[in-house]
Structure formats: structure tokens, C-alpha cells
Design an enzyme around this catalytic site. Sequence first.
Site, PDB file in Angstrom:
ATOM      1  N   HIS A 251       0.827  -1.206   0.000  1.00 16.73           N
ATOM      2  CA  HIS A 251       0.000   0.000   0.000  1.00 16.73           C
ATOM      3  C   HIS A 251       0.866   1.263   0.000  1.00 16.73           C
ATOM      4  O   HIS A 251       0.447   2.300  -0.524  1.00 16.73           O
ATOM      5  CB  HIS A 251      -0.914   0.027   1.226  1.00 16.73           C
ATOM      6  N   ASP A 324      -5.150  -5.604  -7.948  1.00 16.69           N
ATOM      7  CA  ASP A 324      -5.359  -4.970  -6.655  1.00 16.69           C
ATOM      8  C   ASP A 324      -5.560  -3.469  -6.923  1.00 16.69           C
ATOM      9  O   ASP A 324      -5.402  -2.995  -8.059  1.00 16.69           O
ATOM     10  CB  ASP A 324      -4.162  -5.228  -5.736  1.00 16.69           C
TER      11      ASP A 324
END
Length: 601
Positions: A251, A324
Site C-alpha cells: 500500500h 489490486d
Amino acid sequence: MSRTLTRRTALTGGLVLALAGATLPTAVAAPVRPGPAARGWAEATLRRMTLRERVGQLFVQQVYGSDATTPDSRNLPLYGVASPAEVVQKYALGGVIYFAWTDSVKNPQQIAGLSNGLQRAAAQRPSKAAVPLTISIDQEQGVVTRIGPPATQFPGSMALGAGRSTEDARTAAAITGTELRAMGVTTNFAPVADTNVNPLNPVIGTRSFSSSPQLAAEMVAAQVRGYQEDGGVAASAKHFPGHGDTATDSHVAFPVITHTREEWEELDAPPFRAAFAAGIDMVMTAHLAVPAFDDSGLPATLSHPILTGLLREELGYEGVIITDALEMAGVRALYSDAEVAVRALLAGADQLLMTPAMDAAYAAVIGAVESGRIAEGDLDDKVRRVLALKYHRGLVDDALVDVAKVAERVGTPEHLATAAAVTNRTTTLVRNDDRVLPMAVSGKKVLVTGYGVTTTRILADGLSAKGATTTVHQTGTSPSDAAVAAAVAKAAGQDAVVVTTMKAWDTKVTDKNRGQQKLVAQLRATGIPVVVVATRDPYDIAHLGDVQTYLATYSYSPVAIEAVARVITGEVKPTGTLPVDIPTKDDPDTVLYPFGHGLRY
């Protein structure tokens, strides 16, 4: 980290499972995949779609607002229109994803109403090629749970791994899937198929079933069948080709997996292969580099050798590949957001999740098709897969849900009782040297302290229900020295202390002050019996000194905390066993508590 520890776990996992009395998979029917009817509808629909509509099917985006038609100003910067319905119609979106921060998941009835409103918006298309949305969510349970109570809660993947029952894993997925479908959610981005071989993994951890590839594979296959065959929602195995051996969070940064091809086959591949064999509808990509398969430095999401060469051609996967979230730092370092979208599709992805630059990305993909950079035949193949999946999951005939019946299907007494029973079988007693447990708490004064306002309160309530007089003193994940001293002062005059920890091992991000470690040490120094409850990672014990009494819940979900209260008081006997090795603090190759360890009363 060294592969010595992880290889040992991989090779001994099957034996330990048998010795632990695991529920092993039995013969099951072949998975049902999109058939001729699905493919026929997809082909007929594809022929009626404009280029813009076909490209729209490749995008799955978040939309802001709790209902479909009310304008929400947060949509304007990203999409140029205000209401969720307008976003869907502007791009002919393929799907949306729900989060709490988008106000999508306030309660089951609201979720169902939003889902219906978005589906009605998707049906209003000028070309008469109306295509239902996929409505998706990350309802992994445990630490990644988007919809809270009254929806039924389960303690998550690693807890189920500790329970060792594939039947329980399938049941948890079936109930979760059934409730999601009742709220109009059609796709769950679960199960996590990563093998958590690195105890220092900051992003996967208890989201994984195990550090044993064999155990993870069995649980993944069970959950795929639970979600899809029993619950009626599409499942998505993530994060291909494997995110379990990294100390970097994709992330915020760009991980590199250094496994050789042989190590990947041994450690990472088994859960994904099991998902494929079970008929998984979707696979989600990982934003990390794997030089063994692609030495270009590109993340797997943008890697043709990984998504097409390995996943499609070598492993033979035929379902939908979704990226993702494209807003994550791990995929944005090398190219613009628009170029990332194009390159992900060229690499082999079928759908793009959460691009942060929708207008630019949408235009870039259309431009790439018009210029021939993306072959129109390749675009159509992607759209066919997306459309066939929607038909296969029953969305063409039944996209809307009955809002009036949501309360009868979500969080039912039967579901809640099943969740409690499943969770009772997951709590693991790692150490009980002083024989403090089980604890007869009736008439005793007990301090409940440590991590979590809700966690400590629920645990105290469970002990109070058995007759304890409880004091609650929540300190947080990184208590200051003053907060530690205050908790120790509260312990004076108590008969026992129960202290909760949450990633106490992580002194780089979670607890830079080492406050949780100090708290446990100073409470133990009082001489009062101390029960440590690790409410997330079981690895905390290696960083807490010579703790005498230690329980692992793998989750701070209320259902897990309620279960640990029952274990502490002896109402329920601990039966969970470690689904991972716990290494020593200073040497990842030295095992402190091995896979399969778990004490009993």
C-alpha cells in the site's frame, strides 16, 4: 528472511495436521464454471456494446454516498458527476466496490438499497446492452471486515487455520457469502491465498490461513466452495503470485519477493493451485516484483510474464484476473495512472480496481484500443470473461434483492450461533505454566487492560457475566510510559490481570515506544497473575519476555473476544493449534513455538 524455517513448516505441515486431528478435504464434485448459456449471453451482449461500454466493463470503482441517486460532492473530483448512479452511467462501469469510508456499508438495509439503486442505474443504457454490475467488497472477516454487526462476524483466516477444520472454513464462507448476496453484494475479494511465511509481514499476517502451504491450500479450497457454491457470490483468490514473504506493505511501498522458482512452487503456489482446482471465479494480482519470473522490475500487476505467461498459459487459469487497487503506491512508481491502466491490461488483467484517475485511465484505454496498442480482439476476450461471470453468478436474471427480507437473512440467530461455535474452536492456549487457566473468576477482582476500547470492554463483559468484578483500563497500541504506569497502578488490589496486545512485535510502525512490551513486563512484575491475550498476531509472545500465560485469538473481532472470555473462564476448552511457527525474537530460523502447538485443559 531465511528459507530454513519456512521449508520446515512446509514439509511437516501435513504430518502435523494429521496428528492434530484435522478435518481433511473429502471428495467433492467438480467445480461449476461458466457454461454454454453464459458464454452465449456474453457473446450476444458483446455484439451490442459500443467501444466505450466494453471499456467500461474493465473498471471497478469506489463511489461515494449511501444511496445511488443523492449527489455527493466527493464524487466530483474523481468522476466529474455527483451521484453514484451518474458515475455508473457515465462510464458504463463494470463494477463498484464498497467501503465504510465511502458511506456504502452503514447497515444491511442501506447496503441492499444502494445495491439496488446502482443496479437500476446500470440497466439504463442507451445502446440497449444493459449489463448488471458486479458489486464487490473485502469481507475477509477478522482484521479486514467492511460490514460489521448485525451481519455475522467470523474471526478471520488465521483463526480458521488454528481450528484446522475445512468444514468450519467452508461454513464461514457460506454464511458470509449468503449474507452478502442478500445485501446485493455479488463478489467478495476473498479468500487470501498468501502463505504467511514471514512473521514480520506487515500487510498479510493473520489475513493468511497459515505458514503451511498445505494447510493454506486446504482452507482456501474450502472457502472458495463456501463462497461460490453455497453462498452464491464470486470469490477472488489474492494476491497472485503470493504476498506472504515480505516485510514491506505494498500500500505504501514496493515489495520484492526473492523466492526462486522452486521456493515459489513449494511455498506460494499450493493455495492458488487449490483455488483454481476449486473453480475460483477471480484472481487478484499483487503489486510486487518477483524476479524469478520477471527480472524487469515491474510489479506483477504490470507483468506480462507473470499474468499471461505464468497465470494464463502455464497454470491454465481461465477466469477473471483483477488488479489490486491501482491507487496503491506499489504500482504507481514507474508510470502515470493512465499508463498503469493500459499496461495492466496489456499484461493480462481483465479488470482494473480503483484507478485514482478515472477520466484519464478510461480515455487512455479507449485510445489504446483505437490505436491498436490493445488489440480489439484482446479487449473483447476480457469483456467476454467479465460478462460470462456475471451471467454465471445469476446477475442477469436476478440483480435486485428484496430489501424487506434483509433482516431475515443477515445476522440471523442461527448464523450467529454457528459463528460462535466455529470461533470457540479457534482460540489457542500457547502457554499456561502457572496453571492460571481456567480461571474461576466468580467473586474475584479482575483488571482488563491493554489494546482496544471495544476489545477490553467486550472481554470484561464476558468475565463479568461469570461473576467477576472487572475494571477496564484501555491503553491503546502504543501506550506512553505514563499510560503504562497508570495501568500498573490500577492493578493494585486486583486478583488477576488480563492484558490484550495487538502487534506488540511491531516497534517500527505500530508501537514505536515499545509500550505494549513495557506494559506486560511491568504488570508481571507486580506478582499478580497475568493472562496475556494476543488479539491479532500470535507472534507477540516472542517479544514479551517470559510470559507465563498466553492465549492467541488471531483477531480482535467481537466474536473472537467473546470466545476467549469463555476459554479463560473454562466454559469452553481451548482446542486451537498454531497454524504458524512462532520464531524467537532475534532469530527467525529458531522456533519458539512450532506449527501445531496448542495446550489443553
